[in-house]
Motif scaffolding. Structure first.
Motif, PDB file in Angstrom:
ATOM      1  N   VAL A 115       0.856  -1.177   0.000  1.00 20.45           N
ATOM      2  CA  VAL A 115       0.000   0.000   0.000  1.00 20.45           C
ATOM      3  C   VAL A 115       0.897   1.234   0.000  1.00 20.45           C
ATOM      4  N   SER A 116       0.591   2.179  -0.869  1.00 21.47           N
ATOM      5  CA  SER A 116       1.352   3.429  -0.938  1.00 21.47           C
ATOM      6  C   SER A 116       0.795   4.447   0.059  1.00 21.47           C
ATOM      7  N   PHE A 117       1.645   5.384   0.452  1.00 23.75           N
ATOM      8  CA  PHE A 117       1.199   6.472   1.319  1.00 23.75           C
ATOM      9  C   PHE A 117       1.865   7.773   0.895  1.00 23.75           C
ATOM     10  N   ASP A 118       1.243   8.880   1.299  1.00 27.08           N
ATOM     11  CA  ASP A 118       1.769  10.207   0.998  1.00 27.08           C
ATOM     12  C   ASP A 118       2.406  10.803   2.243  1.00 27.08           C
ATOM     13  N   ILE A 119       3.400  11.630   2.001  1.00 33.23           N
ATOM     14  CA  ILE A 119       4.029  12.394   3.070  1.00 33.23           C
ATOM     15  C   ILE A 119       4.594  13.667   2.423  1.00 33.23           C
ATOM     16  N   PRO A 120       4.448  14.819   3.062  1.00 38.19           N
ATOM     17  CA  PRO A 120       5.034  16.023   2.489  1.00 38.19           C
ATOM     18  C   PRO A 120       6.544  15.857   2.276  1.00 38.19           C
ATOM     19  N   ALA A 121       7.040  16.316   1.132  1.00 37.49           N
ATOM     20  CA  ALA A 121       8.455  16.151   0.762  1.00 37.49           C
ATOM     21  C   ALA A 121       9.393  16.720   1.825  1.00 37.49           C
ATOM     22  N   TYR A 122       9.009  17.842   2.420  1.00 33.38           N
ATOM     23  CA  TYR A 122       9.831  18.481   3.461  1.00 33.38           C
ATOM     24  C   TYR A 122      10.047  17.534   4.642  1.00 33.38           C
ATOM     25  N   HIS A 123       8.974  16.930   5.127  1.00 32.36           N
ATOM     26  CA  HIS A 123       9.078  16.013   6.271  1.00 32.36           C
ATOM     27  C   HIS A 123       9.809  14.734   5.885  1.00 32.36           C
ATOM     28  N   LYS A 124       9.567  14.261   4.690  1.00 35.78           N
ATOM     29  CA  LYS A 124      10.254  13.053   4.220  1.00 35.78           C
ATOM     30  C   LYS A 124      11.767  13.267   4.220  1.00 35.78           C
ATOM     31  N   GLU A 125      12.213  14.394   3.670  1.00 39.24           N
ATOM     32  CA  GLU A 125      13.652  14.686   3.607  1.00 39.24           C
ATOM     33  C   GLU A 125      14.256  14.768   5.008  1.00 39.24           C
ATOM     34  N   LYS A 126      13.544  15.444   5.931  1.00 38.63           N
ATOM     35  CA  LYS A 126      14.041  15.559   7.299  1.00 38.63           C
ATOM     36  C   LYS A 126      14.169  14.188   7.959  1.00 38.63           C
ATOM     37  N   LEU A 127      13.168  13.327   7.798  1.00 37.72           N
ATOM     38  CA  LEU A 127      13.215  11.995   8.405  1.00 37.72           C
ATOM     39  C   LEU A 127      14.318  11.140   7.785  1.00 37.72           C
ATOM     40  N   LEU A 128      14.413  11.141   6.467  1.00 38.56           N
ATOM     41  CA  LEU A 128      15.432  10.329   5.786  1.00 38.56           C
ATOM     42  C   LEU A 128      16.850  10.709   6.224  1.00 38.56           C
ATOM     43  N   ASN A 129      17.052  11.985   6.518  1.00 36.53           N
ATOM     44  CA  ASN A 129      18.380  12.467   6.905  1.00 36.53           C
ATOM     45  C   ASN A 129      18.591  12.569   8.412  1.00 36.53           C
ATOM     46  N   GLY A 130      17.521  12.356   9.183  1.00 35.78           N
ATOM     47  CA  GLY A 130      17.645  12.468  10.635  1.00 35.78           C
ATOM     48  C   GLY A 130      17.822  13.900  11.097  1.00 35.78           C
ATOM     49  N   TRP A 131      17.206  14.834  10.392  1.00 30.16           N
ATOM     50  CA  TRP A 131      17.335  16.253  10.727  1.00 30.16           C
ATOM     51  C   TRP A 131      16.165  16.719  11.583  1.00 30.16           C
ATOM     52  N   ASP A 132      16.431  17.124  12.812  1.00 31.50           N
ATOM     53  CA  ASP A 132      15.416  17.847  13.567  1.00 31.50           C
ATOM     54  C   ASP A 132      15.573  19.332  13.213  1.00 31.50           C
ATOM     55  N   ASP A 133      14.803  20.208  13.844  1.00 28.58           N
ATOM     56  CA  ASP A 133      14.855  21.625  13.488  1.00 28.58           C
ATOM     57  C   ASP A 133      16.225  22.247  13.761  1.00 28.58           C
ATOM     58  N   ILE A 134      16.897  21.785  14.819  1.00 24.75           N
ATOM     59  CA  ILE A 134      18.225  22.313  15.130  1.00 24.75           C
ATOM     60  C   ILE A 134      19.229  21.874  14.071  1.00 24.75           C
ATOM     61  N   ALA A 135      19.190  20.593  13.707  1.00 24.64           N
ATOM     62  CA  ALA A 135      20.107  20.091  12.675  1.00 24.64           C
ATOM     63  C   ALA A 135      19.876  20.810  11.350  1.00 24.64           C
ATOM     64  N   LEU A 136      18.620  21.091  11.048  1.00 26.33           N
ATOM     65  CA  LEU A 136      18.287  21.810   9.818  1.00 26.33           C
ATOM     66  C   LEU A 136      18.895  23.212   9.832  1.00 26.33           C
ATOM     67  N   THR A 137      18.837  23.866  10.968  1.00 21.56           N
ATOM     68  CA  THR A 137      19.446  25.187  11.106  1.00 21.56           C
ATOM     69  C   THR A 137      20.962  25.109  10.958  1.00 21.56           C
ATOM     70  N   LEU A 138      21.554  24.065  11.542  1.00 22.20           N
ATOM     71  CA  LEU A 138      23.010  23.928  11.490  1.00 22.20           C
ATOM     72  C   LEU A 138      23.536  23.618  10.092  1.00 22.20           C
ATOM     73  N   LEU A 139      22.666  23.214   9.188  1.00 24.77           N
ATOM     74  CA  LEU A 139      23.082  23.039   7.795  1.00 24.77           C
ATOM     75  C   LEU A 139      23.534  24.374   7.205  1.00 24.77           C
ATOM     76  N   GLU A 140      23.053  25.457   7.788  1.00 20.08           N
ATOM     77  CA  GLU A 140      23.401  26.808   7.335  1.00 20.08           C
ATOM     78  C   GLU A 140      24.453  27.451   8.243  1.00 20.08           C
ATOM     79  N   GLU A 141      25.206  26.621   8.967  1.00 23.27           N
ATOM     80  CA  GLU A 141      26.162  27.142   9.944  1.00 23.27           C
ATOM     81  C   GLU A 141      27.187  28.095   9.315  1.00 23.27           C
ATOM     82  N   ASP A 142      27.709  27.757   8.141  1.00 18.84           N
ATOM     83  CA  ASP A 142      28.695  28.626   7.493  1.00 18.84           C
ATOM     84  C   ASP A 142      28.089  29.984   7.152  1.00 18.84           C
ATOM     85  N   ALA A 143      26.872  29.974   6.628  1.00 17.31           N
ATOM     86  CA  ALA A 143      26.201  31.233   6.281  1.00 17.31           C
ATOM     87  C   ALA A 143      25.902  32.046   7.538  1.00 17.31           C
TER      88      ALA A 143
END
Length: 194
Positions: A157-185
């Motif tokens: 059975v297929s299911f839908d998930i918003p692409a944003y949440h899918k990417e975060k889960l696949l990479n193990g990114w919480d909101d802090i980790a997502l912010t730290l992706l921009e650490e250099d900037a």
């Protein structure tokens, strides 16, 4: 840091109740902790335990066959009520990695995804079929990358998930980790500002 979620195979427990609110998931008297861990023992507290603290035989998660369940099948409007983030913390701490229901309260849905729990909206007929199968024992294989769930009979059975949440889960990114992706900037901005 969240654990990356790609695929999960686990025993499914059927919680065949609609409108399960966050106070039923984790009662208010257990919200005094300041850590994000240790809430699992209080999950569904008033349903799992009687007034003397004994396990209730009639509650699904107290049945031995669901002792190691990591997939929760739930009814419509799961996680309604107050917006307490402790509810997904309790579910995750108890061991649930995936929750499948016809619908979720919006805040609970987003809080769960932010805390690494894959919540899947699935049509009610399919959820009820799996709940019935789970009474005799059901293992579900959840593949986030391909957005498919395979049951023990080989039904896919297929299911839908918003692409944003899918990417975060696949990479193990919480909101802090997502912010730290921009650490250099961020550092460059701060240096420029100083």
């Amino acid at each position: 840091m969240m654990e990356a979620f790609k695929e999960h195979k686990g025993i499914a427990a059927p919680l065949n109740r609609s409108n399960v609110d966050t106070d039923q998931i984790i009662p208010k008297q257990f919200l005094k902790r300041i850590e994000r861990t240790g809430f699992g023992e209080f999950l569904f507290f008033h349903w799992r335990f009687d007034d003397d603290g004994n396990l209730r035989d009639d509650f699904v998660l107290n049945q031995p066959k669901y002792e190691n369940a990591t997939v929760l099948l739930a009814g419509d409007n799961f996680g309604c009520g107050s917006s307490r983030e402790h509810a997904p913390w309790a579910l995750e701490d108890y061991g649930f990695k995936v929750i499948i229901a016809p619908d979720f309260a919006d805040i609970f849905y987003n809080n769960s995804l932010k805390n690494g729990i894959l919540v899947i909206k699935m049509n009610e007929e399919q959820v009820q079929q799996w709940m019935k199968k789970a009474e005799d024992g059901l293992t579900l294989d959840v593949d986030l990358e391909n957005q498919k769930i395979t049951d023990a009979d080989g039904t896919v059975v297929s299911f839908d998930i918003p692409a944003y949440h899918k990417e975060k889960l696949l990479n193990g990114w919480d909101d802090i980790a997502l912010t730290l992706l921009e650490e250099d900037a961020i550092k460059a901005f701060e240096e420029k500002r100083a």
